[in-house]
Motif scaffolding. Sequence first.
Motif, PDB file in Angstrom:
ATOM      1  N   GLY A  98      21.091  52.082  41.349  1.00 18.51           N
ATOM      2  CA  GLY A  98      21.268  52.468  40.228  1.00 18.51           C
ATOM      3  C   GLY A  98      20.737  53.683  39.709  1.00 18.51           C
ATOM      4  O   GLY A  98      20.051  54.497  40.025  1.00 18.51           O
ATOM      5  N   PRO A  99      20.958  53.817  38.338  1.00 15.78           N
ATOM      6  CA  PRO A  99      20.773  55.345  37.706  1.00 15.78           C
ATOM      7  C   PRO A  99      19.464  55.562  37.677  1.00 15.78           C
ATOM      8  O   PRO A  99      18.613  54.553  37.428  1.00 15.78           O
ATOM      9  CB  PRO A  99      21.290  55.087  36.179  1.00 15.78           C
ATOM     10  CG  PRO A  99      22.358  53.953  36.219  1.00 15.78           C
ATOM     11  CD  PRO A  99      21.805  53.014  37.259  1.00 15.78           C
ATOM     12  N   PHE A 100      19.010  56.918  37.567  1.00 10.38           N
ATOM     13  CA  PHE A 100      17.738  56.978  37.147  1.00 10.38           C
ATOM     14  C   PHE A 100      17.369  56.750  35.746  1.00 10.38           C
ATOM     15  O   PHE A 100      18.242  57.019  34.802  1.00 10.38           O
ATOM     16  CB  PHE A 100      17.436  58.574  37.362  1.00 10.38           C
ATOM     17  CG  PHE A 100      17.270  59.009  38.714  1.00 10.38           C
ATOM     18  CD1 PHE A 100      16.254  58.750  39.508  1.00 10.38           C
ATOM     19  CD2 PHE A 100      18.243  59.807  39.366  1.00 10.38           C
ATOM     20  CE1 PHE A 100      16.201  59.103  41.159  1.00 10.38           C
ATOM     21  CE2 PHE A 100      18.222  60.269  40.630  1.00 10.38           C
ATOM     22  CZ  PHE A 100      16.916  59.861  41.423  1.00 10.38           C
ATOM     23  N   GLN A 101      16.200  56.079  35.406  1.00 13.09           N
ATOM     24  CA  GLN A 101      15.767  55.738  33.883  1.00 13.09           C
ATOM     25  C   GLN A 101      15.015  56.948  33.560  1.00 13.09           C
ATOM     26  O   GLN A 101      13.720  56.865  33.503  1.00 13.09           O
ATOM     27  CB  GLN A 101      15.184  54.497  34.136  1.00 13.09           C
ATOM     28  CG  GLN A 101      15.890  53.314  34.418  1.00 13.09           C
ATOM     29  CD  GLN A 101      17.028  53.162  33.714  1.00 13.09           C
ATOM     30  OE1 GLN A 101      17.310  53.135  32.572  1.00 13.09           O
ATOM     31  NE2 GLN A 101      18.343  52.831  34.360  1.00 13.09           N
ATOM     32  N   LEU A 102      15.634  57.968  32.913  1.00  6.99           N
ATOM     33  CA  LEU A 102      14.696  59.206  32.546  1.00  6.99           C
ATOM     34  C   LEU A 102      14.393  59.200  31.078  1.00  6.99           C
ATOM     35  O   LEU A 102      13.530  59.761  30.794  1.00  6.99           O
ATOM     36  CB  LEU A 102      15.727  60.277  32.813  1.00  6.99           C
ATOM     37  CG  LEU A 102      16.106  60.751  34.171  1.00  6.99           C
ATOM     38  CD1 LEU A 102      16.947  62.162  34.280  1.00  6.99           C
ATOM     39  CD2 LEU A 102      15.102  60.699  34.970  1.00  6.99           C
ATOM     40  N   GLY A 103      14.689  58.264  30.446  1.00  7.45           N
ATOM     41  CA  GLY A 103      14.124  57.836  28.924  1.00  7.45           C
ATOM     42  C   GLY A 103      14.595  58.970  28.229  1.00  7.45           C
ATOM     43  O   GLY A 103      15.355  59.765  28.303  1.00  7.45           O
TER      44      GLY A 103
END
Length: 183
Positions: free
Chosen positions: A7-12
Amino acid sequence: MSKPLAGPFQLGPMPLGRAMEEVDSQYVHAPTPKMFALAAGVEKWPAYLPHYRYVKFRERRSDGGGIVEMSAYRPFTMPTRLRRLGFNWPTWWLSEMSVDETKPSIRFRHIEGITRGMEVEWTFISAPAGTHVRIVHLWDGPRVPMGDVAATWVIGPIFIHGIATRTLAGLAAVAEKTSRVTQ
Protein backbone atom coordinates in the motif's frame (compact mmCIF):
# COMPACT_ATOMS: atom_id res chain seq x y z
CA MET A 1 2.76 -14.63 -10.72
CA SER A 2 4.06 -11.39 -9.25
CA LYS A 3 3.33 -10.48 -5.66
CA PRO A 4 0.87 -7.61 -5.03
CA LEU A 5 2.29 -4.15 -4.44
CA ALA A 6 2.39 -2.80 -0.91
CA GLY A 7 0.00 0.00 0.00
CA PRO A 8 0.95 3.67 -0.30
CA PHE A 9 3.30 5.36 2.14
CA GLN A 10 1.28 7.31 4.71
CA LEU A 11 3.36 10.49 4.78
CA GLY A 12 0.64 12.60 6.40
CA PRO A 13 0.23 16.36 6.20
CA MET A 14 3.19 18.64 5.70
CA PRO A 15 4.86 19.50 9.03
CA LEU A 16 4.96 23.02 10.44
CA GLY A 17 7.82 25.01 11.88
CA ARG A 18 10.75 23.79 9.80
CA ALA A 19 13.81 26.05 9.47
CA MET A 20 13.72 26.07 5.66
CA GLU A 21 10.58 26.63 3.62
CA GLU A 22 11.09 26.87 -0.12
CA VAL A 23 7.97 27.45 -2.25
CA ASP A 24 7.88 27.37 -6.04
CA SER A 25 4.72 27.75 -8.08
CA GLN A 26 3.62 28.25 -11.64
CA TYR A 27 0.42 28.66 -13.60
CA VAL A 28 0.35 26.04 -16.36
CA HIS A 29 -1.87 26.34 -19.44
CA ALA A 30 -2.81 22.66 -19.37
CA PRO A 31 -5.51 20.63 -17.63
CA THR A 32 -4.86 19.40 -14.11
CA PRO A 33 -4.96 15.67 -14.99
CA LYS A 34 -2.29 16.20 -17.67
CA MET A 35 0.05 18.15 -15.39
CA PHE A 36 -0.52 15.77 -12.48
CA ALA A 37 0.27 12.73 -14.67
CA LEU A 38 3.52 14.32 -15.90
CA ALA A 39 4.59 15.19 -12.36
CA ALA A 40 3.67 11.75 -10.97
CA GLY A 41 5.52 9.99 -13.82
CA VAL A 42 8.89 10.69 -12.22
CA GLU A 43 10.72 7.92 -14.11
CA LYS A 44 10.12 9.85 -17.35
CA TRP A 45 11.52 13.14 -16.03
CA PRO A 46 15.03 12.67 -17.48
CA ALA A 47 13.49 12.44 -20.98
CA TYR A 48 11.83 15.86 -20.50
CA LEU A 49 14.26 17.59 -18.16
CA PRO A 50 17.92 17.91 -19.19
CA HIS A 51 19.04 18.71 -15.63
CA TYR A 52 17.85 15.28 -14.39
CA ARG A 53 20.55 12.62 -14.53
CA TYR A 54 18.28 9.69 -13.65
CA VAL A 55 15.19 8.64 -11.72
CA LYS A 56 14.52 5.03 -10.78
CA PHE A 57 12.24 3.17 -8.43
CA ARG A 58 13.83 0.84 -5.92
CA GLU A 59 10.39 -0.24 -4.71
CA ARG A 60 6.92 0.37 -6.13
CA ARG A 61 3.71 0.96 -4.20
CA SER A 62 0.08 0.51 -5.24
CA ASP A 63 -0.59 4.27 -5.65
CA GLY A 64 2.19 4.78 -8.22
CA GLY A 65 4.67 5.95 -5.60
CA GLY A 66 7.31 3.94 -3.78
CA ILE A 67 10.96 4.40 -2.91
CA VAL A 68 12.47 6.49 -5.66
CA GLU A 69 16.11 7.39 -6.26
CA MET A 70 16.68 10.71 -8.00
CA SER A 71 19.72 12.55 -9.26
CA ALA A 72 19.80 15.97 -10.89
CA TYR A 73 22.34 18.63 -11.77
CA ARG A 74 22.15 22.13 -10.38
CA PRO A 75 23.58 24.14 -13.30
CA PHE A 76 25.70 27.18 -12.57
CA THR A 77 27.02 29.74 -15.03
CA MET A 78 29.54 32.42 -14.26
CA PRO A 79 30.21 35.26 -16.66
CA THR A 80 33.85 36.12 -17.19
CA ARG A 81 35.41 38.88 -19.25
CA LEU A 82 35.66 36.74 -22.36
CA ARG A 83 32.99 34.05 -22.05
CA ARG A 84 30.55 32.31 -19.74
CA LEU A 85 31.91 29.45 -17.73
CA GLY A 86 29.47 26.85 -16.53
CA PHE A 87 29.40 23.69 -14.52
CA ASN A 88 26.80 21.26 -13.25
CA TRP A 89 26.79 20.37 -9.56
CA PRO A 90 25.48 16.78 -9.18
CA THR A 91 22.87 16.09 -6.49
CA TRP A 92 21.36 12.81 -5.28
CA TRP A 93 18.59 11.77 -2.90
CA LEU A 94 16.34 8.83 -2.06
CA SER A 95 12.69 9.43 -1.18
CA GLU A 96 9.52 7.78 -0.10
CA MET A 97 6.87 8.92 -2.59
CA SER A 98 3.09 8.81 -2.28
CA VAL A 99 0.58 9.78 -4.95
CA ASP A 100 -2.94 10.98 -4.14
CA GLU A 101 -5.04 11.31 -7.30
CA THR A 102 -8.13 12.49 -5.38
CA LYS A 103 -6.49 15.55 -3.81
CA PRO A 104 -4.45 15.72 -6.24
CA SER A 105 -1.01 15.81 -4.66
CA ILE A 106 2.35 14.09 -4.65
CA ARG A 107 4.33 13.79 -1.39
CA PHE A 108 7.97 12.95 -0.90
CA ARG A 109 10.02 12.37 2.23
CA HIS A 110 13.78 12.29 1.66
CA ILE A 111 15.22 9.29 3.49
CA GLU A 112 18.85 9.32 2.25
CA GLY A 113 21.28 11.92 0.95
CA ILE A 114 22.28 15.34 2.25
CA THR A 115 18.59 16.34 2.26
CA ARG A 116 17.49 13.45 4.51
CA GLY A 117 14.41 14.51 6.47
CA MET A 118 13.16 16.97 3.84
CA GLU A 119 9.38 16.96 3.28
CA VAL A 120 8.06 17.86 -0.18
CA GLU A 121 4.56 18.32 -1.53
CA TRP A 122 3.35 19.05 -5.05
CA THR A 123 -0.25 20.31 -5.20
CA PHE A 124 -2.41 20.95 -8.26
CA ILE A 125 -5.37 23.34 -8.31
CA SER A 126 -7.61 23.62 -11.35
CA ALA A 127 -7.92 27.18 -12.57
CA PRO A 128 -9.49 28.87 -15.60
CA ALA A 129 -7.75 27.45 -18.69
CA GLY A 130 -5.13 25.60 -16.70
CA THR A 131 -3.60 24.48 -13.43
CA HIS A 132 -1.80 26.20 -10.58
CA VAL A 133 1.06 23.94 -9.46
CA ARG A 134 2.80 24.54 -6.15
CA ILE A 135 5.87 22.75 -4.77
CA VAL A 136 6.70 23.17 -1.08
CA HIS A 137 9.99 21.95 0.42
CA LEU A 138 10.31 21.94 4.25
CA TRP A 139 13.45 20.97 6.11
CA ASP A 140 15.52 21.60 9.23
CA GLY A 141 18.78 21.17 7.32
CA PRO A 142 21.50 18.56 7.39
CA ARG A 143 22.37 17.00 10.73
CA VAL A 144 25.56 18.98 11.21
CA PRO A 145 26.37 22.08 13.26
CA MET A 146 24.70 25.12 11.65
CA GLY A 147 22.69 22.77 9.37
CA ASP A 148 19.63 25.00 9.66
CA VAL A 149 21.68 28.00 8.49
CA ALA A 150 23.08 26.01 5.55
CA ALA A 151 19.55 24.94 4.58
CA THR A 152 18.06 28.41 4.86
CA TRP A 153 20.83 30.42 3.19
CA VAL A 154 22.45 28.03 0.70
CA ILE A 155 20.82 24.65 0.09
CA GLY A 156 17.22 25.90 -0.09
CA PRO A 157 17.51 29.07 -2.16
CA ILE A 158 20.40 27.96 -4.38
CA PHE A 159 20.05 24.19 -4.84
CA ILE A 160 16.42 23.28 -4.02
CA HIS A 161 14.91 26.36 -5.67
CA GLY A 162 17.31 26.07 -8.62
CA ILE A 163 16.30 22.48 -9.34
CA ALA A 164 12.58 22.86 -8.49
CA THR A 165 12.02 25.88 -10.76
CA ARG A 166 13.70 24.09 -13.68
CA THR A 167 11.66 20.95 -13.01
CA LEU A 168 8.37 22.81 -12.81
CA ALA A 169 9.08 24.95 -15.89
CA GLY A 170 10.20 21.92 -17.90
CA LEU A 171 7.15 19.82 -17.03
CA ALA A 172 4.87 22.83 -17.66
CA ALA A 173 6.38 23.28 -21.12
CA VAL A 174 5.73 19.61 -21.96
CA ALA A 175 2.14 19.82 -20.63
CA GLU A 176 1.42 23.04 -22.53
CA LYS A 177 2.93 21.72 -25.75
CA THR A 178 0.88 18.51 -25.65
CA SER A 179 -2.40 19.98 -24.37
CA ARG A 180 -5.16 22.20 -25.59
CA VAL A 181 -7.19 23.68 -22.78
CA THR A 182 -10.70 24.83 -23.54
CA GLN A 183 -12.22 27.67 -21.62
